[in-house]
Every structure is written in structure tokens, then in C-alpha cells.
Write an enzyme that holds these catalytic residues in place. Structure first.
Site, PDB file in Angstrom:
ATOM      1  N   HIS A 136       0.813  -1.219   0.000  1.00 50.78           N
ATOM      2  CA  HIS A 136       0.000   0.000   0.000  1.00 50.78           C
ATOM      3  C   HIS A 136       0.842   1.263   0.000  1.00 50.78           C
ATOM      4  O   HIS A 136       0.293   2.364  -0.065  1.00 50.78           O
ATOM      5  CB  HIS A 136      -0.938   0.009   1.197  1.00 50.78           C
ATOM      6  CG  HIS A 136      -0.340   0.498   2.493  1.00 50.78           C
ATOM      7  ND1 HIS A 136       0.881   0.054   2.965  1.00 50.78           N
ATOM      8  CD2 HIS A 136      -0.807   1.396   3.412  1.00 50.78           C
ATOM      9  CE1 HIS A 136       1.133   0.658   4.123  1.00 50.78           C
ATOM     10  NE2 HIS A 136       0.135   1.466   4.417  1.00 50.78           N
TER      11      HIS A 136
ATOM     12  N   ALA B 260       5.144   3.074   0.865  1.00 52.27           N
ATOM     13  CA  ALA B 260       6.540   2.890   1.253  1.00 52.27           C
ATOM     14  C   ALA B 260       6.666   2.186   2.603  1.00 52.27           C
ATOM     15  O   ALA B 260       7.567   1.377   2.809  1.00 52.27           O
ATOM     16  CB  ALA B 260       7.243   4.248   1.304  1.00 52.27           C
TER      17      ALA B 260
ATOM     18  N   LYS C 148      -0.337  18.327   3.904  1.00 57.49           N
ATOM     19  CA  LYS C 148      -0.345  17.398   5.034  1.00 57.49           C
ATOM     20  C   LYS C 148      -1.259  17.932   6.130  1.00 57.49           C
ATOM     21  O   LYS C 148      -1.464  19.135   6.255  1.00 57.49           O
ATOM     22  CB  LYS C 148       1.062  17.230   5.596  1.00 57.49           C
ATOM     23  CG  LYS C 148       2.058  16.634   4.635  1.00 57.49           C
ATOM     24  CD  LYS C 148       1.782  15.176   4.340  1.00 57.49           C
ATOM     25  CE  LYS C 148       1.949  14.304   5.552  1.00 57.49           C
ATOM     26  NZ  LYS C 148       1.845  12.861   5.234  1.00 57.49           N
TER      27      LYS C 148
END
Length: 404
Positions: A333, A335, A403
Site C-alpha cells: 500500500h 513505502a 499534510k
């Protein structure tokens, strides 16, 4: 096609698409605990980005007969990725994307924020809100919050990105799930499962299961389906808000309509992908109908499109599944973390964050330091281990990242 390594456990083997020496020992212990459950069907599959998780290992694919463990799904039920290829190209973008990022952050609440006004788009999803009344009674007081968070990003590793592919086409991409309502439902059911008598003798009570034919299983499956649906709609709502923010700067923006469901859906599916990576599915593997939990893994049936993102600003991959049976037709899904958030904050500085995200319009303050690329595994290495799970269709390079 075969995994990189095979580990033994007390009951079922663990097939790994990475080298065990690169996985923390606590995660390997978690995998062995999962594989020792009496309900496991055939084996447990561990993806290339596998790492320690709460309750159950992130990057694990678990098939059970007549049972399901809510911890093997995770608390962010339905968390996943979405991506749209637009009609814009790199030449349409300004050199400074700061105002664009600000507009996206204004349109889509991030972190613990939510929408203070419930939009008509959200209110009109009557089937979703009507079904809310049939969730576990302990969730009854959360309707208002759930409505306010539909179309919000959250925090942690969730993100919104503007990306370019090798042909300089502009893509919209984001990562999010079922927000507080998904976590609340997961916590309710994990607590219930731990109290059931058939789970008393388990090696790890965090892996408590529900059994088929019981009212507890029926209630969990109902709530799980609802939360997965909510998560998908959350991503769809954010994409609409994302597009609206972009049209302030690019009035000619066009995005594709949702594609037909399932693999082999043609070019429309390539240009519009929305996939879970924390969920349960009813599937058939190794001669049996099973419940497959993917916690930090995507479905990768033959011809099925999916997204494998990298860390903050390092690039992501649009992939097409190869239907690997030993992996239960799954793929990684993303890193995957290689260090905890606490360790990342102690290891790196804001200057490191600025250096590692150079060329990407994004936050570079201490509040997102734990999301620095150096805290994650190398996405190219993860993709390298996935050669018999998926084929790469496109690599996407981030030019803007939001973010929480």
C-alpha cells in the site's frame, strides 16, 4: 512467481515479499502470532512494506475461514488512495504553487479540523446517513461529527498531492480513510471481540476474532461495510473539493468520471482510481470462500488498477495487478515506515525536511517533521520487490503536497 522468503509458525507459513532481515523483530513476532490463529486459511502474506502495527502487522494479508479479526483490518477502516488524471499539463502550472496549496488547505479541512457547515452534497447522501442508524448503538451520538468530517483529510500520513507523470500530465491524488467514525467503530468492535470467551486462549488478545453465524460478527460486518463506504465517499468528496479549489486558478480543468467497477475497466479506470488498503473482502482462494483482511495492502487482481504511494514528496506509482495467487492477489500500500514518529523527530531536523522535499510545494515546519521521507522505506525498493504482484503503469512525481 514466488515470494522472497517463507517463514514457519506454529500453524501456517508466512510468505514474505521482502527479506526478513529488513523487518523489525517485533513485526515478525506479530506475523507469527497471526499465522498461529486456528482460523487461518493456507498461509499469511506479508507485503514488501511490512512493518509493526497496532494489534496486527501493517502490510499483512490474512485469509480466514468463518472468522475475521478487526485488528487485522486496522482502526482506520477503509483507508486508501484516490487519483485522477486531469487535462492539465506541467506547462499550465505556475512556478510558485504556494497560493494553490493555500486554496486547497482552505477548501479541505486537515488535521483535527472539520467542515463547520454541512454542504448540500454531503446532506444528499441519504442512503449513507439512513444506514448510520443501523450501526452499533455506541456510535449513535457521532452522526454530526461524521457528517462534518466527510470531505476532510485528517492527519498523520494522510496527504493531498498534485503530481506529474512522465508525459507531464497533471494528476490529483490523495490518501485518507474513514476519519473518527471509522476509528470509533473499530475500537468498539475490537473491545467486544476481546471479551468473547472463544478468544480467551489466543496467544495475542489483540488478534481476537468474530466467528461466522454470531450476532457479534453480523454487527461488525454491517458496521465495517458502512465505514468502508464512508471512506470511499470521503475521498470522492475531497476530490470534488480539490477540483473546485484548482478551478480558481485553472478554469479549464477537466477530470474523468468514475470508471466501471472491477478489473479490465479500460482507460477510464486508469485515469480514475479509488482503492482501499485497510479493509475486508469476501473472496475465494485455495479452494475455499474466505474473508480476506488487507491491512496496509491493496487488491491486485489481474488487470486491476491501484496506487502505491511513496513518502512525502518522493513520488508514487500507479500499478496494474498481476493476480498473484500466493499473495492472495494483493500488493503493498506504500513505502511503509522504517522508524517511529518519535524516532523521526529525534533523528531529523527541519533543515533535513527542507532538503528532502526540495522542489515540492509543502509544509516544512516541525509539525510534519515525523513525515519526512527519511522516516520511510525506499519506495523504489518496495516496487522492486513487487515485480510479481503488479506492473507499473505510471510514476507520479509530486510538485505540491498538503499534510494534516
Amino acid at each position: 512467481m514466488s515470494p522472497v522468503a517463507r517463514l514457519k509458525s506454529e500453524r501456517a507459513p508466512i510468505l514474505m515479499w521482502t527479506r526478513p532481515e529488513g523487518v523489525e523483530s517485533a513485526a515478525l513476532d506479530q506475523l507469527r502470532a497471526i499465522a498461529s490463529l486456528p482460523y487461518i486459511h493456507h498461509h499469511v502474506a506479508a507485503m514488501p512494506d511490512v512493518h509493526l502495527g497496532k494489534g496486527a502487522t501493517v502490510g499483512s494479508v490474512v485469509a480466514m475461514r468463518d472468522a475475521v479479526s478487526p485488528a487485522a483490518v486496522g482502526v482506520d477502516i477503509g483507508c486508501g488512495m484516490a487519483a485522477l488524471r486531469t487535462n492539465l499539463t506541467a506547462s499550465d502550472l505556475p512556478d510558485d504553487l504556494g497560493e494553490v496549496r493555500s486554496a486547497i488547505e482552505a477548501a479541505i479541512p486537515v488535521g483535527h479540523r472539520h467542515h463547520t457547515t454541512i454542504s448540500t452534497r454531503v446532506r444528499r447522501q441519504d442512503d449513507l446517513w439512513d444506514a448510520f442508524s443501523r450501526l452499533h448503538p455506541k456510535a449513535s451520538g457521532l452522526l454530526g461529527r461524521a457528517m462534518g468530517q466527510l470531505g476532510t483529510l485528517g492527519s498523520g500520513n494522510h496527504f493531498i498531492e498534485l503530481c506529474l507523470d512522465a508525459d507531464d500530465a497533471v494528476w490529483m491524488m490523495l490518501h485518507s480513510g474513514s476519519r473518527n467514525i471509522g476509528k470509533s467503530l473499530a475500537d468498539i468492535h475490537i473491545g467486544i471481540a476481546k471479551g468473547l470467551t472463544h478468544n480467551v486462549g489466543l496467544p495475542d488478545r489483540d488478534l481476537a476474532v468474530f466467528l461466522a453465524g454470531t450476532p457479534e460478527m453480523a454487527t461488525y460486518r454491517n458496521d465495517l461495510r458502512w465505514a468502508q463506504d464512508y471512506a470511499r465517499r470521503n475521498r470522492e468528496t475531497m476530490l470534488a473539493l480539490f477540483a473546485g479549489a484548482l478551478r480558481r486558478f485553472f478554469p479549464a480543468l477537466r477530470v474523468p468520471c468514475p470508471p466501471a467497477e472491477g478489473p479490465h475497466a479500460g482507460d477510464a479506470a486508469f485515469a480514475n482510481v479509488n482503492c482501499h488498503h485497510n479493509y475486508v473482502a469476501e473472496e475465494h482462494h485455495y479452494g475455499a470462500d474466505v474473508l480476506v483482511t488487507r491491512k496496509g495492502a491493496i487488491s491486485a487482481r489481474s488487470g486491476e488498477y491501484g496506487i502505491i504511494p511513496g513518502s512525502m514528496g518522493t513520488g508514487s506509482f500507479l500499478v496494474r495487478g498481476l493476480g498473484n495467487q500466493e499473495a492472495f492477489e494483493s500488493a503493498p500500500h506504500g513505502a511503509g515506515r522504517k522508524m517511529s514518529r518519535t524516532k523521526a523527530r529525534k533523528t531529523f531536523t527541519v533543515d533535513d525536511l527542507k532538503a528532502q522535499t526540495a522542489g515540492v510545494e509543502c509544509r516544512t515546519d516541525p509539525g510534519v517533521l515525523d513525515e519526512i521521507p527519511g522516516a520511510y522505506k525506499d519506495i523504489d525498493e518496495v516496487i522492486g520487490y513487487s515485480g510479481d504482484l503488479v506492473e507499473v503503469v505510471a510514476r507520479l512525481r509530486a510538485v505540491l503536497c498538503v499534510k494534516g
